[in-house]
Every structure is written in structure tokens, then in C-alpha cells.
Design an enzyme around this catalytic site. Structure first.
Site, PDB file in Angstrom:
ATOM      1  N   GLU A 265     -10.977 -21.945  -0.926  1.00 22.90           N
ATOM      2  CA  GLU A 265     -10.146 -21.028  -0.145  1.00 22.90           C
ATOM      3  C   GLU A 265      -9.962 -21.527   1.290  1.00 22.90           C
ATOM      4  OE1 GLU A 265      -8.560 -19.003  -1.809  1.00 22.90           O
ATOM      5  OE2 GLU A 265      -9.791 -18.921  -3.614  1.00 22.90           O
ATOM      6  N   GLU A 294      -2.024 -25.307  -3.552  1.00 21.97           N
ATOM      7  CA  GLU A 294      -3.206 -25.587  -4.370  1.00 21.97           C
ATOM      8  C   GLU A 294      -3.707 -27.008  -4.161  1.00 21.97           C
ATOM      9  OE1 GLU A 294      -5.072 -23.549  -5.889  1.00 21.97           O
ATOM     10  OE2 GLU A 294      -3.759 -21.820  -5.603  1.00 21.97           O
TER      11      GLU A 294
END
Length: 494
Positions: A265, A294
Site C-alpha cells: 500500500e 499496481e
């Protein structure tokens, strides 16, 4: 000037985006359960207001007029993104957006309540409602964008992604991994014969793990004055670039899943915190799709966080927070451990793409109507058995109730995870070429050069380029899955 009108509009809309992002992050982390209905109503109302302002008929006239104005290169790129966003917004009526937001939020809230006890029957009606609206959305978008329905949904997460192009790539990767996973397990068994896996203590208080996570976040470049770390049912990165909200979940019996989740994250957060501030209110200033997003999170988690060089630096940091002593080989045996499992977010680097491919295949069937929500447990179980040799038929919380994506109507998102892994490996290959001493820098705890490379090539570019253009400009070549396969072979194949 029409461009000036668009600029002023974006500043107003940015306020809605900010409010919705922070309300959404708070709803997932701190909101009391009794606040769900009112929060859903408030957010659906705000979303409807933002949508109506974003889709006003005069905006199309402003865009057309701005396209004819004498603009600089940045402004021209901004207008192109204005048009793309406007087209995608105007195909959905405001009342549909409000209805979908309300349905999605109630579904998410019910999912958080029922996932823990695996109450599939109780959750199914809410999921069916979400899927019905997703199909409706897909068809409206498909008509407006002249795309197939599932492609129209993927377009919202990664402009330019098409199932016809992704499917053969994922098919090749699936075939490789189904053969490679047993080979990686055999290589791991040989290593463990030479040095058996040392059990961890299994006692890691949450507060110690949290302090370790914050320390790692700061070390790899996260600005703690513009972000925070919380707990949620499902790890995520939300908020806004000036107030990034990272979440994780903890297990007191082990610490690596939480730490790797935090690093993942943090990769998302670094991208958000380093987007071009001068474009922040324009669509041009947003991240360039979820595959790129991502790739940034997986880069931090995989290319850095599972790199042996990283652990040369990280050993004393982890030992200081958790009070244990390991050798490098002992901890890397855990960091690089391969074991087919049920949970995507806890999956190792080798088996993770199979979790994504399974979801990619199933959600196409859900949107097309060839699969109904009531049949998901059996369909999920069949693919889990085929790809990973595991069953979820009696544990829906480990199967179709596992992720927040479908309860929140995020259909078309999942392909971005594995595309991101490929892009991350390609970035690392380019960085190694540009900086032959990069592993030595990481072993010394110096992440600035790596961050500067990504800041210059990716973060600062916002949405100025298409995803394929951005990949090629950053790495010097189009997307090449061979880098990812070589990465897996080198790390796990021997």
C-alpha cells in the site's frame, strides 16, 4: 477562454472528490456500524451532485472550444483527458450513479459484517443487486464507447485494456505457472533439506507491528505529514494525495503478511504523493490507470520488499521492533516461501497471478450473464482446484466473499494486479540497467535514487501518456512479460 472554464470546473469538482475519498476511507476504518445507512445516503447524494456538475451539457461545448484554442502542450494533454472523462461520465445518468453508489455501499457494509462468518446466503442478495447494476453500467458504457461490455468496465481502470489482448497473455502465464509452481515447490524443498525452516516465535503484538510498519513506510519514502496508517477488514490505499490513507490488517501469530501489505500500500501511496501538484485538479494530474498503480505498489512489495538486498538493511530494523534475531537465510526462507493458499492478499509472488486470473475469468462470465452470483461458490472452487489444487467449497469467506472488489462493484479491476506485476518487473530491469549498483544502494537503506527514477519516469507524468506509451517511455520498450517470467525463474526456480 473555454479552457479557463474547464480549469475552474475541475477545481470545484476536486472538492467533491476530496470529500468522497475521505468519507470512504473513514467509513472503512473508523465509522461506527450504526452509521452505515446515513453514510451511504450522504455519499450517494454527494456522488450524484458531483456527477451532475461533471456532465452538464455546456461542458461538451467548452471542451470542443478549448480544443480549438492556442494551448501549450500540457493544456492540450489536459483537454484530451477532459474529453475522455466527459465521455465516460455522460453515459451514466445521475440517478443511476446515486442508486449504484447507495447499493454498492450497503453491499460493502454487509460484506464486512458477513464475511467473517462466511454467511454466503445472507450476503448473496446484496451481491446480486451489485452485479445487476454492474451489468447495466457495462451496457451503457459499451454503447457510448463502442466497446464490448466487459471492455467498457476495464476502460474505467486502465484505458486501452481489452479482454481479447489480455486473455492470451494471461493464458500463457497461467500455463507457465501451473507447471512452474510445482517446480518452485521442489526447489524450495531442496533448500529446506539443507536448512530447515526456523519457526518464528508467533508472538507479535499489534502495536509493535504498527510501529515497524510506520518505520518502513518512512524509510522507503512515504511522507508521514501527508498520510496515515490504520486498520481495515481489507488492506487499501485511499484518501487524496495530500492526505493518503493506508490500511492493513494484523495477525499476532506472524508479521510478514502485515508488513508486506503495508509495503504494497505504501507503493500506491508514493505514486499518489508524487503526482504533479500543479495538475492536481485536472484529470491529467491523476494516476494513469490501475495497472500502472499496481506496478508501483508491487514494485515496493516485490522488487524491493522481497529483495535479499532489502533484508540486509531491514534485519536490524525488524529485530529492533520485534525483538527477535535471525540470519539472512532464515528470514528469506519465510519471505520467499511458496505455498499455494486460499487468500489472494496473503499469496506468495509465484501463486498470486493465478488468484487474479481466476477472478478475471469469473467476472467476465458474471458481466456477460453466463454465470450467476448464486453459482459462484462452485465455479470458484472448480478453478481453485484446477489452478492451485485447493478447495473453497465449504468456506465462501475464502472464495467469492474474500475480496471487497465485487461487493463494491469494481468489476474490471482485477487484471490490473497481474499486469502491474509484469510492469514492475520491467521497471526493475530498466533500473538495474541504468543503475548497476542499485542493490548496494538498497542494502544500505538508500531508496532515493530508485524513487527519483520512478518520480521522473512515472509519478510526475500523471495521465499525460497512455499506459503503453508510459511503459515504453519509462523503460525503453513496450510491455514485455519475459521480464516477469525471468524474475520468477531467478528468484524461485533453483
Amino acid at each position: 477562454m473555454s479552457f479557463q472554464k474547464l480549469d475552474e470546473l475541475c477545481r470545484r469538482l476536486q472538492a467533491f472528490d476530496h470529500a468522497l475519498a475521505i468519507l470512504g476511507a473513514d467509513e472503512a476504518t473508523h465509522m461506527a456500524p450504526g452509521g452505515g445507512e446515513a453514510r451511504a445516503e450522504a455519499m450517494s447524494t454527494l456522488a450524484g451532485m458531483a456527477h451532475r456538475q461533471s456532465t452538464a451539457p455546456e461542458i461538451g461545448e467548452w471542451i470542443a472550444a478549448a480544443e480549438a484554442e492556442d494551448l501549450n502542450a500540457e493544456e492540450k494533454a489536459a483537454v484530451a483527458e477532459f474529453r475522455r472523462h466527459y465521455t465516460n461520465l455522460t453515459c451514466l445518468p445521475s440517478n443511476f450513479v446515486e442508486r449504484q453508489t447507495r447499493t454498492r455501499m450497503r453491499s460493502e457494509q454487509l460484506w464486512r459484517e458477513m464475511r467473517e462468518r462466511g454467511d454466503w446466503a445472507g450476503f448473496l442478495p446484496a451481491l446480486e443487486g451489485v452485479i445487476d447494476l454492474a451489468r447495466e453500467e457495462a451496457h451503457m458504457r459499451a454503447e457510448a464507447l463502442d466497446l464490448a461490455p466487459y471492455d467498457a468496465l476495464m476502460e474505467q481502470y486502465d484505458p486501452g485494456n481489452r479482454a481479447a489482448e489480455i486473455t492470451p497473455v494471461f493464458g500463457e502465464l497461467k500455463n507457465f505457472l501451473v507447471d512452474f509452481v510445482p517446480r518452485a515447490l521442489e526447489a524450495q524443498a531442496r533448500r529446506l533439506e539443507r536448512q530447515p525452516l526456523r519457526a518464528l516465535s508467533g508472538s507479535y503484538p499489534v502495536e509493535r507491528q504498527r510501529e515497524l510498519g510506520l518505520s518502513m513506510m518512512a524509510a522507503v519514502g512515504f511522507d508521514l505529514t501527508r498520510g496515515s496508517l490504520s486498520v481495515s477488514h481489507h488492506p487499501f490505499c485511499g484518501g487524496v494525495p495530500t492526505d493518503v490513507r493506508i490500511t492493513t490488517r494484523y495477525k499476532t501469530g506472524e508479521f510478514l503478511s502485515s508488513l508486506m501489505g503495508i509495503l504494497h500500500e505504501t507503493g500506491h501511496a508514493l505514486y499518489e504523493q508524487n503526482l504533479p501538484a500543479r495538475w492536481a485538479h485536472w484529470p491529467l494530474g491523476k494516476a494513469r490507470g490501475m495497472a500502472i498503480h499496481e506496478s508501483q505498489s508491487l514494485f515496493v512489495e516485490k522488487q524491493i520488499g522481497r529483495n535479499p538486498a532489502f533484508w540486509e538493511w531491514a534485519f536490524p530494523v525488524v529485530e529492533n521492533h520485534l525483538g527477535e534475531k535471525w540470519s539472512q537465510d532464515e528470514i528469506l526462507a519465510h519471505v520467499h516461501h511458496v505455498e499455494p493458499g486460499l487468500i489472494r492478499v496473503d499469496a506468495d509472488e509465484v501463486t498470486y497471478p493465478l488468484h487474479v486470473i481466476l477472478r478475471f475469468e469469473l467476472e467476465q462470465e458474471l458481466i456477460s450473464g453466463t454465470l450467476e452470483a448464486r453459482d459462484l461458490p462452485e465455479a470458484w472452487d472448480a478453478r481453485m482446484r484446477a489452478y492451485l489444487g485447493l478447495s473453497t467449497i465449504d468456506t465462501p469467506q475464502d472464495g467469492p466473499m474474500q475480496d471487497v472488489h465485487w461487493p463494491s462493484a469494481a468489476f474490471g479491476y482485477f487484471p490490473s494486479y497481474t499486469l502491474g506485476a509484469m510492469i514492475a518487473a520491467q521497471q526493475w530491469a530498466a533500473i538495474e540497467k541504468d543503475m548497476p549498483d542499485v542493490n548496494a544502494q538498497i542494502a544500505a537503506g538508500d531508496f532515493e535514487a530508485v524513487n527519483a527514477w520512478r518520480r521522473d519516469r512515472i509519478w510526475s507524468q500523471g495521465s499525460r501518456w497512455s499506459t503503453p506509451e508510459l511503459i515504453e517511455r519509462a523503460t525503453g520498450e513496450p510491455l514485455n512479460a519475459a521480464h516477469f517470467l525471468r524474475h520468477l525463474e531467478a528468484r524461485y526456480g533453483a
